[in-house]
Design an enzyme around this catalytic site. Structure first.
Site: not given
Ligand code: GLU
Length: 422
Positions: A108
């Site tokens: 993240k």
């Molecule tokens: N931000 C989204 C999540 O928390 C999607 C992450 C992604 O598609 O890599 O799952």
């Protein structure tokens, strides 16, 4: 612990997987590995603002684990972003991708900013400079960002374009998969934007199947009307659910006969929030939790469902569209009172699952149809839910524990086979 004696978000995330680890008697070395992110990248980079001044921004990318595949997870731009939050979100991604059965790890990233404070040109420069600063720490086979709170397809297009431009000329066309959640014109997938919301509805459908309930009999309250909450509310209303309450940063609105979601969508597009919608009553923030509904869907920030709020909740099931919306105390209270919690790493996995489909499409230079995307999303989510229900029966635990058990099984199987280097 933080100075106030409260758990940090990352500590809370670690405690969630440790509970499941206890149930399966996980080896200490694996507990240790998964308790830390593999890499923590912090970049400070200058950007010239429209008035000619310069500001240094701090960006994060936390790479939690990549035993199952490239690091994967969103970029969050929000004033509350900090290292601890990004660490927790990165760890949740590792378990989410493992549980979803897709060949990715977890990561993240983010910036501590309010995107609304900057012009579009400033945002473009901030995103490009952030991407440049991350450099080879991201890549289509290494670490693949995606949208999260405060970022969008437009942001991903800028990341992709910047990354392509800093790649050697012969690679510029083959690096589209460095990010997912791009616009369709730039190599995104149909169905990606609403995928998380759609997956939340599939989660609710699965729960209905387990409990002999019908979607069109259910009333729902939703906290958050952004990409996830908004699409979920829209799809749930289309499926016949009665959306009784919606809350966002501008306020909370209630209509016990059901809120007209397409009309609310138009209102939000025009005014920027749910406040002032004249076909519902405005209520206090805390009323969202008191209103009588069958389903509560948190689709906003972490730690929103506290013990106090859980105590007044009437819902039979909480479907976690947000990451980490339920505090540990609330979780325990809900479990003790027979309220089901469909955990984040399962309920909101639709987004990253369709990100995987986008990545596959980029690799093969093909575009799938909406039906292909949707049927495969449904299939993967169904398999994950079935496995969780199976673990739930076997271990007699919470649905969250069961979800972690399924995810840990996948991760540990690969560690056992590969061994720990050297
Ligand atoms: N931000 C989204 C999540 O928390 C999607 C992450 C992604 O598609 O890599 O799952």
């Amino acid at each position: 612990m933080t100075s106030g004696g409260q758990r940090s978000l990352h500590q809370a995330a670690v405690a969630q997987f440790q509970r499941a680890a206890d149930l399966i008697d996980l080896e200490p070395r694996y507990r240790e590995i998964l308790s830390y992110p593999k890499n923590e990248i912090i970049v400070n980079f200058p950007v010239t603002l429209d008035d000619g001044s310069m500001k240094v921004f701090t960006g994060y990318r936390i790479q939690h684990n990549n035993i199952l595949g490239p690091y994967k997870g969103g970029l969050r731009f929000h004033p509350k972003v900090d290292l601890d939050e990004v660490r927790a979100l990165a760890a949740w991604m590792t378990f989410k991708t493992a549980l979803g059965g897709i060949p990715f790890g977890g990561a993240k990233g983010g910036l501590t900013i309010n995107p609304g404070d900057y012009s579009i040109d400033e945002m473009r420069r901030i995103v490009r400079r952030f991407t440049h600063a991350l450099g080879s720490n991201i890549g289509p086979d290494h670490d693949i960002p995606a949208p999260d709170m405060g970022t969008s397809a437009e942001t991903m297009d800028w990341v992709m374009d910047t990354y392509a431009n800093i790649s050697p000329p012969g690679f510029r066309q083959s690096v589209k998969g460095v990010v997912t959640g791009k616009s369709i014109a730039c190599g995104g997938s149909v169905g990606r934007e609403e995928a998380t919301g759609r997956g939340v509805l599939y989660s609710l459908r699965h729960w209905c199947g387990e409990h002999d309930a019908r979607l069109d009999d259910l009333s729902i309250s939703v906290q958050g009307f952004g990409n996830v909450g908004g699409h979920f509310a829209d799809l749930a209303a289309q499926a016949g659910c009665r959306i009784k309450a919606v809350a966002d940063h501008t306020g909370t609105i209630v209509n016990t006969d059901g809120i007209d979601i397409p009309k609310l969508r138009r209102h939000v597009d025009e005014t920027g929030g749910v406040a002032g919608f004249d076909m519902a009553d405005k209520v206090d923030t805390e009323d969202l939790f008191r209103i009588e509904t069958d389903v509560f869907v948190p689709a906003a920030l972490e730690n929103q469902l506290t013990l106090e709020r859980a105590k007044v909740l009437s819902a039979r099931v909480v479907v976690e569209a947000a990451n980490g919306p339920t505090t540990r105390e609330a979780d325990e209270h809900l479990f003790a009172n027979g309220v089901d919690v469909v955990p984040d790493i399962l309920a909101n996995s639709g987004g990253v699952i369709v990100s995987y489909f986008e990545w596959l499409q980029n690799k093969s230079a093909r575009a799938w149809s909406f039906d292909d995307v949707d049927s495969r999303l449904r299939e993967l989510m169904w398999v994950a839910h079935d496995r969780v229900v199976h673990a739930l029966r076997r271990y007699d635990c919470t649905r969250r524990d069961a979800a972690y058990i399924v995810a840990l099984d996948r991760i540990i199987d690969v560690y056992d086979r590969r061994g720990i280097f050297p």
